[in-house]
Design an enzyme around this catalytic site. Structure first.
Site, PDB file in Angstrom:
ATOM      1  CE  LYS A 116      -3.192  -3.013   0.049  1.00  0.00           C
ATOM      2  NZ  LYS A 116      -3.722  -3.240  -1.260  1.00  0.00           N
ATOM      3  CD  GLU A 201      -4.143   6.443   3.808  1.00  0.00           C
ATOM      4  OE1 GLU A 201      -5.572   6.219   4.123  1.00  0.00           O
ATOM      5  OE2 GLU A 201      -3.448   5.543   3.013  1.00  0.00           O
ATOM      6  CG  HIS A 236     -13.050  -3.673   7.258  1.00  0.00           C
ATOM      7  ND1 HIS A 236     -12.756  -2.331   7.330  1.00  0.00           N
ATOM      8  CD2 HIS A 236     -12.404  -3.654   8.696  1.00  0.00           C
ATOM      9  CE1 HIS A 236     -12.415  -1.410   8.004  1.00  0.00           C
ATOM     10  NE2 HIS A 236     -12.026  -2.256   9.120  1.00  0.00           N
ATOM     11  NE  ARG A 295     -10.471  -8.732  -5.182  1.00  0.00           N
ATOM     12  CZ  ARG A 295     -10.278  -8.133  -4.091  1.00  0.00           C
ATOM     13  NH1 ARG A 295      -8.898  -7.907  -3.680  1.00  0.00           N
ATOM     14  NH2 ARG A 295     -10.958  -7.439  -3.429  1.00  0.00           N
TER      15      ARG A 295
HETATM   16  C1  MV4 Z   1      -9.594   4.849   5.633  1.00  0.00           C
HETATM   17  C2  MV4 Z   1     -10.794   5.420   6.360  1.00  0.00           C
HETATM   18  C3  MV4 Z   1     -10.647   6.615   6.647  1.00  0.00           C
HETATM   19  N1  MV4 Z   1      -9.529   7.310   6.527  1.00  0.00           N
HETATM   20  N2  MV4 Z   1      -8.439   5.523   5.513  1.00  0.00           N
HETATM   21  C4  MV4 Z   1     -10.926   0.462   5.480  1.00  0.00           C
HETATM   22  C5  MV4 Z   1     -10.242  -0.900   4.693  1.00  0.00           C
HETATM   23  C6  MV4 Z   1      -9.105  -0.336   4.090  1.00  0.00           C
HETATM   24  N3  MV4 Z   1      -9.282  -0.629   2.419  1.00  0.00           N
HETATM   25  C7  MV4 Z   1      -9.247   1.193   4.092  1.00  0.00           C
HETATM   26  N4  MV4 Z   1     -10.260   1.329   5.044  1.00  0.00           N
HETATM   27  C8  MV4 Z   1     -10.376   2.654   5.393  1.00  0.00           C
HETATM   28  N5  MV4 Z   1      -9.352   3.560   5.220  1.00  0.00           N
HETATM   29  C9  MV4 Z   1      -8.556   6.960   5.889  1.00  0.00           C
HETATM   30  N6  MV4 Z   1      -7.456   7.738   5.749  1.00  0.00           N
HETATM   31  C10 MV4 Z   1     -11.797   4.449   6.412  1.00  0.00           C
HETATM   32  C11 MV4 Z   1     -11.582   3.057   5.985  1.00  0.00           C
HETATM   33  C12 MV4 Z   1     -12.575   2.356   6.264  1.00  0.00           C
HETATM   34  C13 MV4 Z   1     -13.514   1.561   5.126  1.00  0.00           C
HETATM   35  C14 MV4 Z   1     -13.300   2.078   3.851  1.00  0.00           C
HETATM   36  C15 MV4 Z   1     -13.928   1.389   3.006  1.00  0.00           C
HETATM   37  C16 MV4 Z   1     -14.816   0.749   3.094  1.00  0.00           C
HETATM   38  C17 MV4 Z   1     -15.255   0.436   4.526  1.00  0.00           C
HETATM   39  C18 MV4 Z   1     -14.497   1.010   5.414  1.00  0.00           C
HETATM   40  C19 MV4 Z   1     -15.037   0.842   6.751  1.00  0.00           C
HETATM   41  C20 MV4 Z   1     -14.240   1.255   7.774  1.00  0.00           C
HETATM   42  C21 MV4 Z   1     -13.223   2.045   7.551  1.00  0.00           C
END
Ligand code: MV4
Length: 504
Positions: A116, A201, A236, A295
């Site tokens: 990442k 982040e 998630h 994917r």
């Molecule tokens: C974040 C975020 C808020 N701020 N990054 C969750 C899994 C990973 N793919 C990244 N995720 C997140 N990153 C920042 N800087 C909130 C999430 C997140 C989230 C993202 C997408 C779909 C569902 C989520 C549920 C909780 C937190």
């Protein structure tokens, strides 16, 4: 040019891929574990080979065995599906080393997007907006991260560089609590990915998760198939996806901007085949690159129904070296599609996984309904694999029509033998916030409850007994009627004369 494809996966996605191969006139090879001897993907494929015992480590994750079966069966292409080996650069490389076409991106793209921190640097260099955080690709020590944290600002997120899906992620509200949370994130990342490296982040609160589907051929053409809204999730795990996004709505300028930026992100790693760019979008329509999934995704059908493009067939065509037959201007969104993930989980009991044998199913059909499933009557839901039973997808001319069709289909859908999350989806379809498209990634966890639907939970043995007697009585009657038809009695003559009057 390959003529036979090995599908290195199981369940609904293996069946989905076999169907695409069949339509393209390609031979198919299934692989399966001991738990999947009777599975649909095994029956649908032209040939099937046993991989090993039920645990994925000993079957669907065995690169050596899968390559060996491909060579023996003379399959010269492998489709990895999603999960298992789909995002393993070493698997893609092993295919290429053995003269097998990998139906997916280059190993270098998988590796770049799999880290990442590397992905952030690459897309950011290409001018793609990323969430403010630590920069660079090298491993940072706890002391270095603690020194950088005030610049990033609180609240912030500690994320695993090998991560994705929220594993090894921790929310940090102050410098004091950070050392303990850094160590917790590292431990979880080490356990999940064998790599404890983390980065920081800024935390974006109240954001939505919107992703863009990409297709890229080997001739340098990169297209996007617009957006999917994936904010309905719990811990998630996505529960429902839709396309278009109700948040993007009719702001086509915003939609085109998201698409164009996603195409640029894919180009920055020389991406080929199907992929998805995930964005976090705040309430002011600022958007930030989160990660790229290299994917085919679970939720690809909503994009297929709205654009009319068969993404799996396109993946295969791209891997055969064909050119994409469309220009960006040829791709339009028509109508609205919603996908409910139907899982063997008890929504009345904290979504606890439910195991057991499926003893009966009634599949919804009719206008605008698609069901992608890998289960059948007699199928055993075990704890070896994920709890996805099927994907129920509804298409409508408008979002309203899609919701009404989804409601109708959820009512028709009967699964007997295990508990499912169908009641959750039914309740969601009735939620005013969902109907209004007003939800973000914390909606299900913080603003949604199954409690008002608790009536469904209480059991009424007396009512159940009466229902069973009624069903049994009706079946006896029907059986009697069939016997009567074969006898030369009055009712039979009556039936015949009616039939003859109809034919006159
Ligand atoms: C974040 C975020 C808020 N701020 N990054 C969750 C899994 C990973 N793919 C990244 N995720 C997140 N990153 C920042 N800087 C909130 C999430 C997140 C989230 C993202 C997408 C779909 C569902 C989520 C549920 C909780 C937190």
């Amino acid at each position: 040019m390959f003529k036979k494809v090995l599908i290195a996966n199981r369940g609904e996605i293996a069946v989905r891929i076999i169907r695409a191969c069949r339509e393209l006139g390609l031979q198919t090879v299934a692989v399966y574990s001991k738990a999947d001897r009777q599975a649909l993907h095994v029956r649908y494929a032209d040939e099937a080979y046993l991989l090993g015992p039920a645990p994925a480590r000993e079957s669907y994750l065995r690169i050596d065995k899968i390559i060996d079966i491909a060579r023996k069966s003379e399959a010269t292409a492998i489709h990895p599906g999603y999960g298992f080996l789909a995002e393993r650069a070493d698997f893609a490389q092993a295919c290429l080393d053995n003269g097998i076409a990998f139906i997916g991106p280059k190993p270098s793209s998988i590796a770049a997007m799999g880290d990442k921190a590397v992905a952030r640097t690459m897309v950011s260099t290409a001018g793609i907006p990323i969430v403010p955080g630590t920069e660079g690709e090298g491993a940072l020590s706890n002391d270095e991260l603690l020194a950088l944290a005030p610049q990033v600002g609180f609240p912030l997120l500690v994320k695993a560089t090998a991560g994705g899906g929220g594993k090894g992620m921790r929310e940090v509200r102050s410098l004091e609590e950070m050392p303990a949370l850094l160590n917790a994130a590292r431990r979880e990342a080490e356990a999940s990915f064998g790599d404890g490296n983390v980065y920081l982040e800024k935390l974006l609160e109240g954001a939505r998760h919107i992703e863009i589907q990409i297709l890229a051929d080997t001739h340098g053409k990169v297209l996007h198939l617009y957006e999917r809204e994936c904010s309905i999730q719990r811990r998630h795990q996505k529960l429902l996806e839709e396309s278009p996004s109700p948040f993007v709505g009719d702001d086509d300028e915003f939609r085109q901007r998201l698409g164009a930026v996603a195409v640029r992100a894919a180009c920055s790693v020389g991406y080929i085949n199907a992929g998805t760019i995930e964005f976090l979008v705040d309430k002011d329509k600022n958007f930030y690159f989160l990660e790229m999934n290299t994917r085919l995704q679970v939720e690809h059908p909503v994009t297929e129904l709205v654009t009319g493009i068969d993404i799996v067939k396109e993946q295969i065509r791209i891997a055969r070296g064909r050119q994409l037959r469309y220009k960006q201007d040829d791709i339009h969104q028509k109508g609205w599609a919603i996908e409910c993930r139907i899982c063997a989980e008890d929504p009345y009991n904290n979504f606890m996984p439910s195991t057991g044998r499926i003893t009966g199913t009634l599949l919804p059909t009719g206008p605008g309904i698609r069901v992608d499933t890998g289960v059948y009557i007699g199928f055993e839901i075990s704890t070896y694999y994920d709890s996805l039973i099927s994907k129920l997808i509804a298409w409508g001319d408008t979002r309203g029509e899609a919701i009404l069709r989804m409601r109708r289909a959820l009512e028709e859908y009967k699964i007997i033998g295990v508990r499912t999350n169908i009641p959750f989806h039914q309740r969601l379809m009735d939620s005013h916030r969902f109907m209004g498209g007003q939800y973000d990634t914390v909606f299900v966890e913080q603003r949604f409850s199954m409690e008002a639907a608790e009536e469904g939970k209480v059991s009424h043995p007396d009512i159940a007994a009466i229902a069973v007697s009624l069903v049994a009585h009706r079946q006896t009657q029907r059986a009697a009627h069939i016997i009567l038809r074969n006898k030369r009695d009055a009712s039979n003559w009556k039936w015949l004369s009616r039939w003859e009057r109809l034919r006159r």
